[in-house]
Design a protein around this motif. Structure first.
Motif, PDB file in Angstrom:
ATOM      1  N   VAL A   1       0.855  -1.184   0.000  1.00 54.98           N
ATOM      2  CA  VAL A   1       0.000   0.000   0.000  1.00 54.98           C
ATOM      3  C   VAL A   1       0.895   1.239   0.000  1.00 54.98           C
ATOM      4  O   VAL A   1       1.882   1.289   0.735  1.00 54.98           O
ATOM      5  N   GLY A   2       0.543   2.206  -0.839  1.00 54.39           N
ATOM      6  CA  GLY A   2       1.298   3.456  -0.864  1.00 54.39           C
ATOM      7  C   GLY A   2       0.376   4.662  -0.814  1.00 54.39           C
ATOM      8  O   GLY A   2      -0.730   4.623  -1.359  1.00 54.39           O
ATOM      9  N   VAL A   3       0.840   5.714  -0.123  1.00 56.43           N
ATOM     10  CA  VAL A   3       0.070   6.956  -0.025  1.00 56.43           C
ATOM     11  C   VAL A   3       1.035   8.113  -0.314  1.00 56.43           C
ATOM     12  O   VAL A   3       2.065   8.244   0.358  1.00 56.43           O
ATOM     13  N   VAL A   4       0.700   8.913  -1.328  1.00 54.88           N
ATOM     14  CA  VAL A   4       1.542  10.039  -1.721  1.00 54.88           C
ATOM     15  C   VAL A   4       0.667  11.281  -1.812  1.00 54.88           C
ATOM     16  O   VAL A   4      -0.408  11.247  -2.408  1.00 54.88           O
ATOM     17  N   SER A   5       1.114  12.368  -1.206  1.00 50.70           N
ATOM     18  CA  SER A   5       0.343  13.613  -1.294  1.00 50.70           C
ATOM     19  C   SER A   5       1.260  14.806  -1.146  1.00 50.70           C
ATOM     20  O   SER A   5       2.298  14.725  -0.493  1.00 50.70           O
ATOM     21  N   THR A   6       0.858  15.935  -1.726  1.00 53.34           N
ATOM     22  CA  THR A   6       1.592  17.180  -1.504  1.00 53.34           C
ATOM     23  C   THR A   6       1.048  17.916  -0.271  1.00 53.34           C
ATOM     24  O   THR A   6       1.579  18.936   0.119  1.00 53.34           O
ATOM     25  N   ALA A   7      -0.023  17.367   0.322  1.00 51.26           N
ATOM     26  CA  ALA A   7      -0.568  17.940   1.561  1.00 51.26           C
ATOM     27  C   ALA A   7       0.088  17.255   2.752  1.00 51.26           C
ATOM     28  O   ALA A   7       0.951  16.390   2.603  1.00 51.26           O
TER      29      ALA A   7
ATOM     30  N   THR B   1      14.789  -1.708   2.308  1.00 50.88           N
ATOM     31  CA  THR B   1      13.979  -1.929   3.509  1.00 50.88           C
ATOM     32  C   THR B   1      12.527  -2.236   3.136  1.00 50.88           C
ATOM     33  O   THR B   1      11.801  -2.828   3.921  1.00 50.88           O
ATOM     34  N   GLY B   2      12.119  -1.796   1.958  1.00 49.96           N
ATOM     35  CA  GLY B   2      10.743  -2.043   1.530  1.00 49.96           C
ATOM     36  C   GLY B   2       9.765  -1.017   2.047  1.00 49.96           C
ATOM     37  O   GLY B   2       8.641  -0.948   1.583  1.00 49.96           O
ATOM     38  N   LYS B   3      10.173  -0.206   3.017  1.00 47.27           N
ATOM     39  CA  LYS B   3       9.243   0.770   3.576  1.00 47.27           C
ATOM     40  C   LYS B   3       9.893   2.147   3.624  1.00 47.27           C
ATOM     41  O   LYS B   3      11.010   2.287   4.129  1.00 47.27           O
ATOM     42  N   ILE B   4       9.181   3.132   3.102  1.00 50.82           N
ATOM     43  CA  ILE B   4       9.707   4.498   3.125  1.00 50.82           C
ATOM     44  C   ILE B   4       8.690   5.430   3.762  1.00 50.82           C
ATOM     45  O   ILE B   4       7.516   5.442   3.382  1.00 50.82           O
TER      46      ILE B   4
ATOM     47  N   LYS C   1       7.248   8.626  -8.771  1.00 48.73           N
ATOM     48  CA  LYS C   1       8.288   7.713  -9.276  1.00 48.73           C
ATOM     49  C   LYS C   1       8.863   6.865  -8.151  1.00 48.73           C
ATOM     50  O   LYS C   1       9.001   5.642  -8.276  1.00 48.73           O
ATOM     51  N   ALA C   2       9.209   7.525  -7.044  1.00 45.79           N
ATOM     52  CA  ALA C   2       9.817   6.809  -5.916  1.00 45.79           C
ATOM     53  C   ALA C   2       8.857   5.762  -5.364  1.00 45.79           C
ATOM     54  O   ALA C   2       9.256   4.634  -5.044  1.00 45.79           O
ATOM     55  N   ALA C   3       7.572   6.129  -5.265  1.00 47.42           N
ATOM     56  CA  ALA C   3       6.584   5.196  -4.723  1.00 47.42           C
ATOM     57  C   ALA C   3       6.422   3.994  -5.644  1.00 47.42           C
ATOM     58  O   ALA C   3       6.438   2.841  -5.190  1.00 47.42           O
ATOM     59  N   LEU C   4       6.282   4.252  -6.940  1.00 47.85           N
ATOM     60  CA  LEU C   4       6.083   3.149  -7.895  1.00 47.85           C
ATOM     61  C   LEU C   4       7.292   2.226  -7.911  1.00 47.85           C
ATOM     62  O   LEU C   4       7.163   0.999  -7.935  1.00 47.85           O
ATOM     63  N   ASN C   5       8.476   2.821  -7.885  1.00 47.44           N
ATOM     64  CA  ASN C   5       9.705   2.049  -7.895  1.00 47.44           C
ATOM     65  C   ASN C   5       9.751   1.083  -6.706  1.00 47.44           C
ATOM     66  O   ASN C   5      10.101  -0.089  -6.835  1.00 47.44           O
TER      67      ASN C   5
ATOM     68  N   LYS D   1       8.198  -3.629  -6.464  1.00 44.00           N
ATOM     69  CA  LYS D   1       9.037  -4.759  -6.045  1.00 44.00           C
ATOM     70  C   LYS D   1       8.200  -5.904  -5.485  1.00 44.00           C
ATOM     71  O   LYS D   1       8.686  -7.017  -5.344  1.00 44.00           O
ATOM     72  N   ASN D   2       6.957  -5.614  -5.113  1.00 46.24           N
ATOM     73  CA  ASN D   2       6.103  -6.661  -4.533  1.00 46.24           C
ATOM     74  C   ASN D   2       5.477  -7.502  -5.652  1.00 46.24           C
ATOM     75  O   ASN D   2       4.697  -6.985  -6.451  1.00 46.24           O
ATOM     76  N   PRO D   3       5.807  -8.802  -5.732  1.00 45.94           N
ATOM     77  CA  PRO D   3       5.243  -9.636  -6.802  1.00 45.94           C
ATOM     78  C   PRO D   3       3.722  -9.760  -6.730  1.00 45.94           C
ATOM     79  O   PRO D   3       3.083 -10.088  -7.732  1.00 45.94           O
ATOM     80  N   ASP D   4       3.128  -9.468  -5.565  1.00 52.54           N
ATOM     81  CA  ASP D   4       1.669  -9.537  -5.439  1.00 52.54           C
ATOM     82  C   ASP D   4       0.964  -8.245  -5.851  1.00 52.54           C
ATOM     83  O   ASP D   4      -0.257  -8.193  -5.867  1.00 52.54           O
ATOM     84  N   GLY D   5       1.750  -7.208  -6.146  1.00 50.30           N
ATOM     85  CA  GLY D   5       1.143  -5.955  -6.602  1.00 50.30           C
ATOM     86  C   GLY D   5       0.927  -4.962  -5.484  1.00 50.30           C
ATOM     87  O   GLY D   5       1.442  -5.118  -4.372  1.00 50.30           O
ATOM     88  N   PHE D   6       0.169  -3.917  -5.787  1.00 51.49           N
ATOM     89  CA  PHE D   6       0.013  -2.824  -4.820  1.00 51.49           C
ATOM     90  C   PHE D   6      -1.223  -1.997  -5.103  1.00 51.49           C
ATOM     91  O   PHE D   6      -1.797  -2.052  -6.190  1.00 51.49           O
ATOM     92  N   PHE D   7      -1.615  -1.238  -4.084  1.00 55.57           N
ATOM     93  CA  PHE D   7      -2.572  -0.145  -4.249  1.00 55.57           C
ATOM     94  C   PHE D   7      -1.846   1.144  -3.887  1.00 55.57           C
ATOM     95  O   PHE D   7      -1.286   1.265  -2.787  1.00 55.57           O
ATOM     96  N   LEU D   8      -1.827   2.091  -4.815  1.00 54.44           N
ATOM     97  CA  LEU D   8      -1.160   3.377  -4.563  1.00 54.44           C
ATOM     98  C   LEU D   8      -2.146   4.515  -4.771  1.00 54.44           C
ATOM     99  O   LEU D   8      -2.821   4.575  -5.800  1.00 54.44           O
TER     100      LEU D   8
END
Lengths: 580, 150
Positions: A229-235, A320-323, A360-364, A368-375
């Motif tokens: 799971v990824g969450v990206v915002s400018t807020a 680390t897999g987590k940022i 870009k950083a989030a997608l990169n 890496k997760n072979p099961d995919g993601f929600f971003l």
């Protein structure tokens, strides 16, 4: 005719009597099969336990939900009774008629419980949310970024080539009007809710953290898959839109608590502003009122911390897999300030990454997760700059958002099992009506507004090809106006000294035009058309446009409620196939 | 009636008591600018400037704008560098900037339009403190303060 009116009045009266009792989830709720939700019945008055019955499709509620709801004779702060069951779930898809009775009080609602297909179309989902994204932002971004010759755009935005579209209704459960909390919550849970609420239905008790919960998409992904799971915002990450991915509160202002909710779900990648709510109160700059140090807690949970562009690049290279990327104590600066004017708080935080770099950083990382993601990626300041009617900043933000979408489209080319959704959460009352031409004669700015044929074309230039006008304060620029406003000074120009602050509150708690702009050459006072309690322009009730491309995009069409969008997302990922 | 006159009497008594005491620090007040408050500003927190550390517990004068107050008459308000549209106390969504100073007045006073630049003089207090009445956490305060139009 008269009898018809009488009959209508009777029906209306009947409905309002029945409404005295409220059942959550509300009537016509759509619920993912097996997804936990809180069942709550609020009776209008105090009732006796023995008189209460809650049935689902004619059976006692506990027979369907597996657990017996609690009866609360008198709810805190009220004189009425309630029935409550936390974390109920219904595994079998179908229509469920829920009836609550207590003596003369009765209420019936129907829920639609749905399962997803058993085969996933999309391994990955990227949900791009432009806060406040209205049609004028799109048109303005295209005109500024690409230009126009003889009525035809000289280029296309990334969002101009999506295959699927839908009109989206943004209204809340308590009003046609709406905010960024209830709207994003509907997208991220499949349930509509009230203004200011996240991941809950809004009950009548005062406590902001006890309202009936529904599951968020991040929780569903965690419960049902091994996806990241990824969450990206400018807020600020605790701001309504990013918070809606994980949070449960009746009040979006519960920002310190929302950080704790992020910590509970632990999205693998979290990039944005809002560090002030991660710092213990003893640290100068903290906005917490306790001693919890969430920076340390996330580090201890294995996150690599990044606080600027360079650290984000370094973190992207780690395994680390987590940022956790926190680039500002509050909301990040707009791209017009960061890259062009160096205003706002850019002097203090000169190395904030932009939405493109963060995406870009989030997608990169997530790929890496072979099961995919929600971003989820939010362009937050389209809204944050449309409220104060700072149109140039809002349009530059829109261009940046479109470029972030471009990163997603590039990703789709190599990862076709990805669904990309681009949408707004609500609209603003913004329109482009022509141009403002400084070279027209005189000093009266109003006469320099070009409409119809006089508008001509703006003279923005993008010689360096970065997609942004090289200069924002050109002599013939877009004339953008809001349909609604507090008292303010219209300056007819880009705000070169920092984001616009149109009105300030006076001692009577009324918003008055900010005198700072009084002496801008050509400025005129516009008397507001909003209540005097409104500090800035407000959200519009207009539909927003959703666009989608990639795996599962065909689920979007026609008119949809924001809550319907959730189903397309979970269907595409096949999160909850029907069990036999 | 009696109550009002008594209150007035108390107020004037307090004023006359405080005036001589205030006169001295006010005269010796060192000007402190918003840009001089912090040494290091980072995402992970702020550090106070050497000037702030040196002026701790001393009389300072600061220029700024009064943020919209909680109520019309109170003994405290927030001083900001630029005019603010948000009331830091009452807005559910208050996103006030870091560079604010909470001002505790020597007595309750009626507030003015937030549009006007003011000069506040008071004793500089440094460090995290939670107001027991409002729950508002502040880092920098001017106490026993008074203000006038700049």
């Amino acid at each position: 005719m008269r009898s018809l009116i009488a009959a209508l009045a009777l029906t209306t009266a009947f409905v309002s009597v029945a409404d005295a009792t409220t059942i959550y989830p509300l009537d016509r709720a759509t619920i993912l099969a097996g997804s936990p939700f809180d069942l709550k019945v609020e009776f209008d008055g105090q009732v006796k336990a023995g008189d209460v019955s809650v049935t689902i499709n004619g059976q006692p509620a506990e027979a369907v939900l597996g657990k017996k709801p609690d009866f609360i004779e008198t709810e805190a702060g009220t004189t009425a009774s309630a029935v409550l069951l936390r974390a109920a779930a219904i595994a079998k898809p179908g229509s469920y008629k829920v009836e609550a009775k207590a003596g003369a009080e009765t209420k019936t609602v129907t829920w639609d419980v749905y399962a997803t297909p058993s085969t996933a179309k999309a391994k990955n989902v990227i949900f791009f949310l432009a806060d406040g994204f209205s049609v004028a932002h799109r048109t303005g971004a295209r005109l500024m970024s690409k230009g126009m010759t003889e009525g035809k755009a000289n280029g296309r935005l990334n969002i101009d080539d999506f295959e699927r579209m839908a009109f989206i209704g943004t209204s809340s459960t308590n009003a046609i009007a709406t905010d960024s909390a209830n709207t994003m919550s509907a997208y991220m849970t499949g349930h509509k809710t009230a203004v200011n609420a996240l991941g809950v239905y809004v009950d009548r008790t005062k406590d902001t953290l006890d309202d009936p919960k529904v599951e968020t998409i991040a929780e569903a992904v965690r419960r049902l898959s091994k996806k990241s799971v990824g969450v990206v915002s400018t807020a600020e990450l605790e701001d309504a839109t990013p918070a809606a991915v994980v949070a449960h509160t009746r009040a979006r202002a519960d920002k310190a608590e929302i950080v704790g909710m992020f910590y509970d779900v632990k999205p693998d990648v979290m990039l944005g502003g809002g560090s002030a709510y991660f710092l213990p109160k003893t640290t100068p700059g903290s906005k917490r009122k306790d001693d919890k140090d969430y920076i340390q807690l996330f580090k201890d949970a294995g996150y690599t911390l990044a606080t600027d562009k360079a650290e984000l690049a370094a973190a992207a290279g780690t395994n680390t897999g987590k940022i956790l990327g926190l680039f500002h104590p509050a909301n990040m600066d707009t791209i017009l300030d960061r890259e062009f004017l160096k205003k706002g708080t850019v002097a203090k935080f000169p190395n904030q990454p932009g939405l493109v770099e963060m995406t870009k950083a989030a997608l990169n990382q997530l790929a890496k997760n072979p099961d995919g993601f929600f971003l989820m990626v939010e362009g937050a300041s389209i809204d944050k700059m449309s409220h104060p009617m700072d149109w140039e900043r809002a349009l530059f933000e829109t261009i940046e958002f479109d470029q972030a979408v471009g990163v997603g489209i590039e990703f789709l080319k190599t990862h076709p099992d990805t669904l990309i959704v681009v949408t707004g959460d609500h609209a603003h009352g913004v329109s482009i009506i022509g141009t403002i031409d400084d070279n027209k004669p005189g000093t009266d700015m109003r006469e320099k507004v070009g409409v119809y044929a006089d508008a001509g074309f703006p003279n923005y230039e993008d010689k360096n090809g970065d997609g942004f006008p090289d200069k924002v304060d050109v002599t013939r620029r877009l004339a953008v106006f809001s349909s609604n406003y507090p008292d303010y000074y219209e300056t007819w120009r880009p705000k070169m000294d920092g984001p616009f602050e149109p009105a300030v509150q006076n001692e009577k708690k009324q918003y008055k035009a900010n005198e700072q702009y009084k002496d801008v050459p050509g400025a005129v006072l516009r008397e507001g058309n909003l209540p005097r309690s409104a500090d800035t322009a407000v959200h519009a009730v207009d539909d927003v446009v959703l666009q989608a491309t990639g795996a599962g995009a065909e689920g979007f069409k026609g008119y949809m409620e924001e809550s319907d969008v959730y189903r397309v997302l979970v269907d595409a990922m096949a999160l909850a196939p029907a069990k036999d | 009636m009696e109550l009002i006159s008594r209150r007035r009497m108390l107020a004037s008594a307090a004023a006359s008591l405080l005036l001589p005491a205030l006169a001295r620090p006010a005269a010796a007040a060192t000007a402190l600018d918003f840009s001089e408050l912090y040494g290091k500003v980072s995402v992970l927190g702020l550090t106070f400037s050497d000037k702030v550390k040196a002026l701790k517990e001393k009389a300072v004068a600061m220029r700024g704008f009064m943020a919209p107050p909680l109520k019309a008459e109170a003994n405290f308000f927030v001083l900001t560098e630029i005019p603010m549209s948000l009331c830091p106390f009452c807005s559910s969504d208050a996103d006030w900037p870091d560079n604010i100073v909470v001002v505790y007045l020597d007595r309750a006073q009626t507030f003015e339009q937030a549009n006007a630049l003011i000069t506040v003089t008071g004793k500089l207090e440094v460090g995290s403190w939670t107001d027991p009445e409002t729950g508002f956490v502040s880092l920098l305060r001017l106490t026993g303060a008074s203000f006038r139009k700049a």
